[in-house]
Design a protein around this motif. Structure first.
Motif, mmCIF file in Angstrom:
data_model
loop_
_atom_site.group_PDB
_atom_site.id
_atom_site.type_symbol
_atom_site.label_atom_id
_atom_site.label_comp_id
_atom_site.label_asym_id
_atom_site.label_seq_id
_atom_site.Cartn_x
_atom_site.Cartn_y
_atom_site.Cartn_z
ATOM 1 N N ARG A 1 -30.882 -13.791 32.630
ATOM 2 C CA ARG A 1 -30.596 -12.447 33.129
ATOM 3 C C ARG A 1 -29.868 -11.684 32.034
ATOM 4 N NH1 ARG A 1 -30.289 -12.133 39.179
ATOM 5 N NH2 ARG A 1 -31.328 -14.017 39.928
ATOM 6 N N PRO A 2 -29.741 -10.376 32.145
ATOM 7 C CA PRO A 2 -29.081 -9.618 31.077
ATOM 8 C C PRO A 2 -27.661 -10.087 30.790
ATOM 9 C CG PRO A 2 -30.292 -8.132 32.513
ATOM 10 C CD PRO A 2 -30.336 -9.473 33.173
ATOM 11 N N ASP A 3 -26.949 -10.570 31.814
ATOM 12 C CA ASP A 3 -25.561 -10.980 31.618
ATOM 13 C C ASP A 3 -25.309 -12.428 32.010
ATOM 14 O OD1 ASP A 3 -25.879 -10.739 34.330
ATOM 15 O OD2 ASP A 3 -24.435 -9.117 34.595
ATOM 16 N N ALA A 4 -26.366 -13.220 32.210
ATOM 17 C CA ALA A 4 -26.174 -14.594 32.676
ATOM 18 C C ALA A 4 -27.325 -15.477 32.216
ATOM 19 C CB ALA A 4 -26.049 -14.630 34.192
ATOM 20 N N LEU A 5 -27.006 -16.763 32.131
ATOM 21 C CA LEU A 5 -27.968 -17.741 31.634
ATOM 22 C C LEU A 5 -27.718 -19.063 32.334
ATOM 23 C CD1 LEU A 5 -30.136 -18.245 29.315
ATOM 24 C CD2 LEU A 5 -28.201 -19.034 27.923
ATOM 25 N N ARG A 6 -28.793 -19.761 32.686
ATOM 26 C CA ARG A 6 -28.674 -21.098 33.262
ATOM 27 C C ARG A 6 -29.416 -22.092 32.362
ATOM 28 N NH1 ARG A 6 -29.715 -22.327 39.528
ATOM 29 N NH2 ARG A 6 -27.515 -21.703 39.549
ATOM 30 N N LEU A 7 -28.728 -23.189 32.046
ATOM 31 C CA LEU A 7 -29.318 -24.239 31.225
ATOM 32 C C LEU A 7 -29.142 -25.579 31.933
ATOM 33 C CD1 LEU A 7 -27.169 -22.414 29.189
ATOM 34 C CD2 LEU A 7 -28.839 -23.302 27.556
ATOM 35 N N GLN A 8 -30.027 -26.521 31.620
ATOM 36 C CA GLN A 8 -29.941 -27.844 32.230
ATOM 37 C C GLN A 8 -30.171 -28.936 31.186
ATOM 38 O OE1 GLN A 8 -32.821 -27.527 35.481
ATOM 39 N NE2 GLN A 8 -31.182 -26.975 36.902
ATOM 40 N N HIS A 9 -29.562 -30.091 31.463
ATOM 41 C CA HIS A 9 -29.710 -31.251 30.586
ATOM 42 C C HIS A 9 -29.508 -32.506 31.424
ATOM 43 C CE1 HIS A 9 -29.430 -33.985 27.241
ATOM 44 N NE2 HIS A 9 -28.223 -34.342 27.588
ATOM 45 N N ILE A 10 -30.192 -33.566 31.052
ATOM 46 C CA ILE A 10 -30.041 -34.847 31.742
ATOM 47 C C ILE A 10 -29.402 -35.858 30.788
ATOM 48 C CG2 ILE A 10 -31.216 -36.756 32.888
ATOM 49 C CD1 ILE A 10 -33.375 -34.811 33.761
ATOM 50 N N PHE A 11 -28.239 -36.371 31.183
ATOM 51 C CA PHE A 11 -27.605 -37.461 30.434
ATOM 52 C C PHE A 11 -28.256 -38.770 30.869
ATOM 53 C CE2 PHE A 11 -24.214 -34.224 30.526
ATOM 54 C CZ PHE A 11 -23.941 -34.135 29.171
ATOM 55 N N ARG A 12 -28.727 -39.548 29.885
ATOM 56 C CA ARG A 12 -29.441 -40.781 30.168
ATOM 57 C C ARG A 12 -28.749 -41.961 29.484
ATOM 58 N NH1 ARG A 12 -35.275 -39.823 27.914
ATOM 59 N NH2 ARG A 12 -33.988 -39.709 26.035
ATOM 60 N N ASP B 1 -26.721 -42.714 25.398
ATOM 61 C CA ASP B 1 -25.317 -42.961 25.067
ATOM 62 C C ASP B 1 -24.791 -44.314 25.538
ATOM 63 O OD1 ASP B 1 -25.104 -42.555 27.803
ATOM 64 O OD2 ASP B 1 -23.979 -40.670 27.647
ATOM 65 N N SER B 2 -25.630 -45.108 26.217
ATOM 66 C CA SER B 2 -25.271 -46.439 26.737
ATOM 67 C C SER B 2 -24.273 -46.397 27.883
ATOM 68 C CB SER B 2 -24.737 -47.352 25.615
ATOM 69 O OG SER B 2 -25.733 -47.583 24.638
ATOM 70 N N VAL B 3 -23.912 -45.206 28.350
ATOM 71 C CA VAL B 3 -23.029 -45.087 29.502
ATOM 72 C C VAL B 3 -23.866 -45.251 30.766
ATOM 73 C CG1 VAL B 3 -21.430 -43.579 30.750
ATOM 74 C CG2 VAL B 3 -21.489 -43.539 28.252
ATOM 75 N N PRO B 4 -23.406 -46.027 31.745
ATOM 76 C CA PRO B 4 -24.200 -46.226 32.965
ATOM 77 C C PRO B 4 -24.458 -44.907 33.683
ATOM 78 C CG PRO B 4 -22.374 -47.784 32.867
ATOM 79 C CD PRO B 4 -22.147 -46.788 31.774
ATOM 80 N N GLY B 5 -25.626 -44.830 34.305
ATOM 81 C CA GLY B 5 -25.892 -43.720 35.212
ATOM 82 C C GLY B 5 -26.598 -42.533 34.591
ATOM 83 N N THR B 6 -27.514 -41.967 35.360
ATOM 84 C CA THR B 6 -28.178 -40.717 35.006
ATOM 85 C C THR B 6 -27.410 -39.563 35.633
ATOM 86 O OG1 THR B 6 -30.330 -41.824 34.953
ATOM 87 C CG2 THR B 6 -30.340 -39.419 35.178
ATOM 88 N N VAL B 7 -27.170 -38.518 34.842
ATOM 89 C CA VAL B 7 -26.420 -37.351 35.326
ATOM 90 C C VAL B 7 -27.212 -36.095 35.008
ATOM 91 C CG1 VAL B 7 -24.310 -35.984 35.109
ATOM 92 C CG2 VAL B 7 -24.185 -38.487 35.040
ATOM 93 N N ARG B 8 -27.481 -35.287 36.034
ATOM 94 C CA ARG B 8 -28.233 -34.040 35.863
ATOM 95 C C ARG B 8 -27.241 -32.874 35.798
ATOM 96 N NH1 ARG B 8 -31.105 -37.056 39.764
ATOM 97 N NH2 ARG B 8 -33.138 -37.774 38.966
ATOM 98 N N LEU B 9 -27.131 -32.306 34.616
ATOM 99 C CA LEU B 9 -26.162 -31.236 34.370
ATOM 100 C C LEU B 9 -26.827 -29.872 34.465
ATOM 101 C CD1 LEU B 9 -23.229 -30.512 33.255
ATOM 102 C CD2 LEU B 9 -24.366 -30.344 31.025
#
Length: 356
Positions: free
Chosen positions: A126-137, A141-149
Motif C-alpha cells: 500500500r502507499p504507506d504500508a507493506l506486508r512481508l512473510q518468511h518461514i524459519f526452518r 538454522d538447526s533450531v527446532p520448529g517451523t515458524v511462519r513470520l
C-alpha cells in the motif's frame, strides 16, 4: 538531503526469489524505503524543515551494497537475535543442541542463514504500508520448529514507523527473538558522538571475555551504560571500561523498565495501524518506552517504543537500538527464555517516531 534510490538497483533474483525495493510515504512526510532482502530498512527520510528530506538511517544504494557490506545493515534479525555461546542451544529437557556458527565460535543473529540473508515474500503493498512473510526452518538454522513470520510495516501520520510481527509456531517447541537492526544518524552524516541518548534502564548484562553474557545483571551506576538521564554518546564511549574493551566499544544489553529516570516520549504511539492499512493487524499491546535519541545540532529526535524487555545499544557505523529478548537467554536459566509451543503465536513490535 536524502538521496534518490534506483529501484532497478535492488531488482535481482537471489536463490530463485525476486528482490525489490518499496517506498512507503506517510501523511506527515516520513518516507521509508524497504528491501525484501532481509526486510531491510534501506532509507528513512524525514522532513528537514526546509521543504526537503534528510536520510537519518544508514544504508546502501543497491542490493549489491548489502551483499558486500555490513551484514546486518537495516535488517530484520531472527529467528534468534544476538549471540548463542559456542553455537549451543540448551533445550528444556537439559539436552544441548549444536547450531551452525558464524561469529567466531558463536551462533550470531540467526546464524549463516538467518532472516537477514533471506528474501522475504511480499504479500501486500500500500502507499504507506507493506506486508512481508518468511518461514524459519530447522534446515536453515538447526533450531527446532517451523515458524511462519508475518511482518507489517506502516508509516503513520505522526512520522512514526510501526514494525509489528506475528510468528506462528507450527510443529515443535521453539524459541523466537526478533529485532530490527537499523543504524541511525539523526545528523544525516558525520559522527554520532554528539547525539544524546536516554534509556530507562538501571541494569545491564555484562559480557565475558568471549563477548557473550556472564549470566548476571549489574547496575549501570558509574558505567558507560548509565543512560538513565540524557547523556552524550561520545562521553559514554570515552569512559574507561573493561566492558567496552571486551566488546570493542558500546555493544551491550540494557534491561528496561525496572527503575531509572523517566524518558518523556510524549503520547504513546497509537495502538493500531488502522486506518493506514485496513487489512493489517494492530500493533500489539505492551509497548513500553525504550529510548530517546536526539541530535542537539539539528534538533531532530527519535523516540523508540517496543514490546521487548530490553534493548541492545550498539554504537558502530551509526547508533543501533535493538529491542529484543535477553541475549543468549536459552543458555542462562536466570534469563528465563520462553519456549513457544506448536499452535502458539508470538507477537512483537517496534515503533520509531521521528520529530524535529
Amino acid at each position: 538531503m536524502a538521496y534518490s534510490l534506483s529501484r532497478d538497483a535492488f531488482r535481482q533474483t537471489l536463490n530463485g526469489q525476486p528482490t525489490d525495493l518499496y517506498t512507503l510515504r506517510g501523511a506527515g512526510g516520513l518516507q521509508v524505503a524497504v528491501s525484501n532482502y532481509g526486510a531491510r530498512l534501506v532509507q528513512v527520510a524525514m522532513p528537514d524543515g526546509q521543504g526537503g528530506l534528510v536520510d537519518v538511517a544508514l544504508g546502501y544504494d543497491s542490493l549489491q551494497g548489502y551483499l558486500d557490506g555490513q551484514l546486518s545493515m537495516g535488517a530484520l534479525i531472527g529467528r534468534w537475535a544476538g549471540r548463542l555461546r559456542h553455537g549451543q542451544l540448551a533445550l528444556p529437557d537439559g539436552a544441548v543442541l549444536q547450531l551452525p556458527t558464524n561469529s567466531g565460535p558463536h551462533h550470531h543473529h540467526g546464524g549463516p542463514l538467518g532472516s537477514r540473508f533471506q528474501v522475504f515474500t511480499v504479500t501486500e503493498v500500500r502507499p504507506d504500508a507493506l506486508r512481508l512473510q518468511h518461514i524459519f526452518r530447522t534446515q536453515d538454522d538447526s533450531v527446532p520448529g517451523t515458524v511462519r513470520l508475518t511482518l507489517d510495516l506502516a508509516v503513520a501520520p505522526d512520522n512514526a514507523l510501526h514494525m509489528a510481527w506475528t510468528a506462528e509456531v507450527a510443529d515443535a517447541p521453539t524459541v523466537v527473538n526478533i529485532t530490527g537492526h537499523a543504524f541511525f544518524n539523526l545528523a544525516g552524516a558525520g559522527s554520532t558522538h554528539g547525539h544524546v541518548l536516554q534509556v530507562p534502564a538501571s541494569r545491564y548484562v555484562p559480557l565475558a571475555a568471549d563477548v557473550c553474557p556472564t549470566g548476571v545483571l549489574e547496575s549501570v551506576q558509574g558505567t558507560p551504560f548509565d543512560f538513565q538521564q540524557p547523556r552524550r554518546v561520545g562521553d559514554a564511549v570515552a569512559q574507561r571500561s573493561e566492558q567496552l574493551e571486551r566488546a570493542g566499544g558500546l555493544d551491550h544489553y540494557l534491561v528496561l523498565g525496572d527503575v531509572g529516570g523517566d524518558v518523556h516520549l510524549g503520547a504513546q504511539p497509537a495502538g493500531s495501524l488502522q486506518p493506514l492499512a485496513q487489512a493489517l493487524p494492530t500493533t500489539p499491546a505492551g509497548l513500553r518506552p525504550v529510548a530517546l535519541l536526539s541530535d542537539p545540532a539539528s534538533g531532530r529526535a527519535l523516540q523508540v517504543w517496543a514490546t521487548a524487555p530490553g534493548v541492545q545499544v550498539y554504537a558502530g557505523h551509526g547508533l543501533c537500538l535493538e529491542p529484543m529478548e535477553y541475549p543468549d537467554a536459552p543458555n542462562h536459566p536466570g534469563f528465563k527464555a520462553r519456549w513457544w509451543q506448536p499452535g502458539e503465536v508470538v507477537r512483537g513490535a517496534i515503533v520509531y517516531r521521528f520529530t524535529g
